[in-house]
Motif scaffolding. Structure first.
Motif, PDB file in Angstrom:
ATOM      1  N   GLY A 385      -5.518 -65.190 -91.808  1.00  0.00           N
ATOM      2  CA  GLY A 385      -5.944 -64.872 -90.452  1.00  0.00           C
ATOM      3  C   GLY A 385      -7.436 -64.738 -90.278  1.00  0.00           C
ATOM      4  O   GLY A 385      -7.915 -64.634 -89.149  1.00  0.00           O
ATOM      5  N   VAL A 386      -8.206 -64.720 -91.353  1.00  0.00           N
ATOM      6  CA  VAL A 386      -9.654 -64.506 -91.268  1.00  0.00           C
ATOM      7  C   VAL A 386     -10.369 -65.697 -91.894  1.00  0.00           C
ATOM      8  O   VAL A 386     -10.133 -66.023 -93.058  1.00  0.00           O
ATOM      9  CB  VAL A 386     -10.068 -63.199 -91.994  1.00  0.00           C
ATOM     10  N   GLY A 387     -11.254 -66.340 -91.132  1.00  0.00           N
ATOM     11  CA  GLY A 387     -11.993 -67.468 -91.677  1.00  0.00           C
ATOM     12  C   GLY A 387     -13.028 -67.014 -92.687  1.00  0.00           C
ATOM     13  O   GLY A 387     -13.911 -66.225 -92.367  1.00  0.00           O
ATOM     14  N   PHE A 388     -12.917 -67.508 -93.911  1.00  0.00           N
ATOM     15  CA  PHE A 388     -13.854 -67.092 -94.953  1.00  0.00           C
ATOM     16  C   PHE A 388     -14.198 -68.223 -95.913  1.00  0.00           C
ATOM     17  O   PHE A 388     -14.992 -68.030 -96.826  1.00  0.00           O
ATOM     18  CB  PHE A 388     -13.284 -65.905 -95.735  1.00  0.00           C
ATOM     19  N   VAL A 389     -13.623 -69.406 -95.741  1.00  0.00           N
ATOM     20  CA  VAL A 389     -13.884 -70.544 -96.625  1.00  0.00           C
ATOM     21  C   VAL A 389     -14.774 -71.545 -95.883  1.00  0.00           C
ATOM     22  O   VAL A 389     -14.429 -71.958 -94.768  1.00  0.00           O
ATOM     23  CB  VAL A 389     -12.570 -71.231 -97.053  1.00  0.00           C
ATOM     24  N   PRO A 390     -15.912 -71.940 -96.437  1.00  0.00           N
ATOM     25  CA  PRO A 390     -16.759 -72.945 -95.766  1.00  0.00           C
ATOM     26  C   PRO A 390     -15.947 -74.186 -95.397  1.00  0.00           C
ATOM     27  O   PRO A 390     -15.082 -74.634 -96.163  1.00  0.00           O
ATOM     28  CB  PRO A 390     -17.830 -73.261 -96.818  1.00  0.00           C
ATOM     29  N   ASP A 391     -16.242 -74.716 -94.215  1.00  0.00           N
ATOM     30  CA  ASP A 391     -15.415 -75.804 -93.657  1.00  0.00           C
ATOM     31  C   ASP A 391     -15.284 -76.983 -94.610  1.00  0.00           C
ATOM     32  O   ASP A 391     -14.221 -77.581 -94.726  1.00  0.00           O
ATOM     33  CB  ASP A 391     -16.026 -76.265 -92.324  1.00  0.00           C
ATOM     34  N   GLU A 392     -16.386 -77.327 -95.321  1.00  0.00           N
ATOM     35  CA  GLU A 392     -16.328 -78.500 -96.199  1.00  0.00           C
ATOM     36  C   GLU A 392     -15.542 -78.247 -97.486  1.00  0.00           C
ATOM     37  O   GLU A 392     -15.209 -79.187 -98.203  1.00  0.00           O
ATOM     38  CB  GLU A 392     -17.748 -78.963 -96.556  1.00  0.00           C
ATOM     39  N   ASP A 393     -15.223 -76.963 -97.776  1.00  0.00           N
ATOM     40  CA  ASP A 393     -14.497 -76.643 -99.006  1.00  0.00           C
ATOM     41  C   ASP A 393     -12.986 -76.705 -98.838  1.00  0.00           C
ATOM     42  O   ASP A 393     -12.247 -76.623 -99.825  1.00  0.00           O
ATOM     43  CB  ASP A 393     -14.879 -75.240 -99.518  1.00  0.00           C
ATOM     44  N   LEU A 394     -12.512 -76.815 -97.613  1.00  0.00           N
ATOM     45  CA  LEU A 394     -11.062 -76.871 -97.357  1.00  0.00           C
ATOM     46  C   LEU A 394     -10.823 -77.895 -96.266  1.00  0.00           C
ATOM     47  O   LEU A 394     -11.337 -77.749 -95.145  1.00  0.00           O
ATOM     48  CB  LEU A 394     -10.538 -75.492 -96.953  1.00  0.00           C
ATOM     49  N   VAL A 395     -10.066 -78.912 -96.565  1.00  0.00           N
ATOM     50  CA  VAL A 395      -9.796 -79.995 -95.622  1.00  0.00           C
ATOM     51  C   VAL A 395      -8.297 -80.240 -95.572  1.00  0.00           C
ATOM     52  O   VAL A 395      -7.657 -80.439 -96.614  1.00  0.00           O
ATOM     53  CB  VAL A 395     -10.519 -81.305 -96.030  1.00  0.00           C
ATOM     54  N   VAL A 396      -7.727 -80.228 -94.374  1.00  0.00           N
ATOM     55  CA  VAL A 396      -6.322 -80.580 -94.159  1.00  0.00           C
ATOM     56  C   VAL A 396      -6.295 -81.725 -93.166  1.00  0.00           C
ATOM     57  O   VAL A 396      -6.900 -81.640 -92.094  1.00  0.00           O
ATOM     58  CB  VAL A 396      -5.506 -79.386 -93.620  1.00  0.00           C
TER      59      VAL A 396
END
Length: 412
Positions: A385-396
């Motif tokens: 529920g909380v954004g904490f991973v840099p966008d480029e480190d997680l891709v779906v």
């Protein structure tokens, strides 16, 4: 209720099939014109000299080339070696600018060997002599033939072949024969590939055009496809590669994991996963690393170090949903937890992983729960529920599957 009568048809619906076909990597048409001076064979030269001496001039010369088949059939006819197109075994590779962009290009050399039938006739149309000179010509072409292709992947075929002559009709001082050839050819680069296609089997038509006979053919059936090949495409795919994340890391442990009482933990969490790369479940990986900074490894008294590494060994087919632009992947499976504290035994667990791809460049998130084989939670990280991973480190990302295509009425 009416009884079912007649034969029961096996469905022949459009479905996924894996086929082996030659893929065309490049296909080039070109033409070449030759103008070659021909030396008459000794016997033919003597016969021409005799005809000139006897006044049987003007002379005429005809040139015949073999039938090379044209565009069809695809397999060229046998010309008994009188019209050949050969690809040199040496392929040169260099970088060439194509449409403003440097490209890795293969340069191949094709060699033409033509043996036309030359016939010399006197003024009465009588044949003086006939012979087949050998005319060779070559052409270099730039094609797409990536490594590790060899000349075995490059095919040359003569499409059309025309011949004309130029000569001195009087034969004085000699015939001065020149033969001109127009050669149209194609070069094709091929390699065998396996393709997953949307298709259905073809069935032969009934013999309803030929004269009917009394014979009866048995029903024609294809062997049923094994249900384990080809494998289903994933509905979505994901890539995660995070650095160890500190701060607010809400990880909880079940007390049954440890003999000693649990201390309040301060952790880092690191997740590395590749789920359904290339939209195929095979080869998927998942590793979750948690480090406990309160109790250093092996030095606790009455408490334990809660650091561990979880490695997935079985990963199931993921499910993806999209709500308000936020994409969520959920995947389940099983694996092994290896604890850093030597007093805590490793154990096999089930897992549920949730990956959250947020809107735009906003931080992403993940959550993971490890349970025992009965489904009781052992380790829980409630971080979705909380954004904490840099966008480029997680891709779906979404995968386009055959059901997607079947449901698209624009393809019908």
């Amino acid at each position: 209720m009416k009884p079912i009568r007649g034969s029961q048809l096996t469905p022949n619906n459009v479905q996924e099939e894996c086929i082996r076909v030659p893929k065309v990597y490049d296909w080039v048409f070109d033409a070449i014109t030759t103008d070659t001076g021909i030396v008459l064979p000794d016997e033919c030269a003597a016969a021409v000299d005799l005809a000139v001496a006897e006044g049987r001039t003007p002379l005429d010369v005809t040139c015949e080339v073999p039938d090379v088949g044209g565009f069809f059939p695809l397999d060229p006819p046998d010309t008994d070696g009188n019209a050949l197109c050969t690809v040199s075994s040496r392929i040169e590779r260099r970088e060439i600018v194509v449409n403003g962009t440097p490209r890795e290009i293969a340069i191949v050399k094709v060699i033409f060997t033509i043996r036309p039938l030359i016939t010399i006739l006197d003024s009465e149309g009588a044949v003086i002599c006939s012979f087949r000179p050998t005319i060779s010509e070559s052409r270099r072409l730039a094609v797409c033939a990536p490594e590790p292709f060899t000349s075995d992947n490059v095919f040359c075929r003569i499409i059309s072949l025309n011949c004309d002559t130029n000569f001195i009709e009087t034969g004085i001082p000699d015939l001065g024969l020149q033969v001109m050839l127009d050669i149209c050819f194609e070069v094709q680069v091929e390699a065998e590939v396996k393709l997953e296609v949307l298709a259905k089997f073809c069935f032969p038509r009934e013999n309803d055009i030929e004269i009917p006979t009394a014979g009866v053919c048995p029903p024609f059936e294809w062997p049923e496809q094994c249900n384990f090949f080809p494998r289903d495409n994933c509905d979505c795919q994901a890539f995660v590669d995070t650095d160890p994340i500190t701060g607010l890391v809400p990880i909880t442990f079940d007390a049954s994991l440890f003999d000693a009482p649990l201390a309040a933990g301060s952790y880092t969490t690191e997740l590395n996963a590749e789920i359904c790369d290339n939209c195929t479940l095979a080869g998927s990986t998942l590793q979750w690393i948690v480090e406990d900074f309160v109790i250093p490894t092996g030095t606790g008294t009455g408490t334990v170090d809660q650091s561990f590494t979880f490695t997935a060994e079985e990963i199931g087919m993921p499910e993806c949903t999209e709500v308000l632009g936020i994409t969520t992947m959920t995947v389940e499976g099983a694996g092994t937890v290896n604890f850093a504290d030597p007093g805590v035994a490793d154990r096999t667990v089930l897992f549920t992983l949730t990956l959250v791809e947020n809107i735009g460049s906003l931080d992403d998130a993940y959550a993971i729960t490890l349970t025992d084989l009965a489904g009781a939670p052992l380790v829980t990280f409630a971080g979705a529920g909380v954004g904490f991973v840099p966008d480029e480190d997680l891709v779906v990302q979404d995968c386009v599957t055959f059901p997607n295509l079947l449901g698209d009425t624009t393809l019908l």
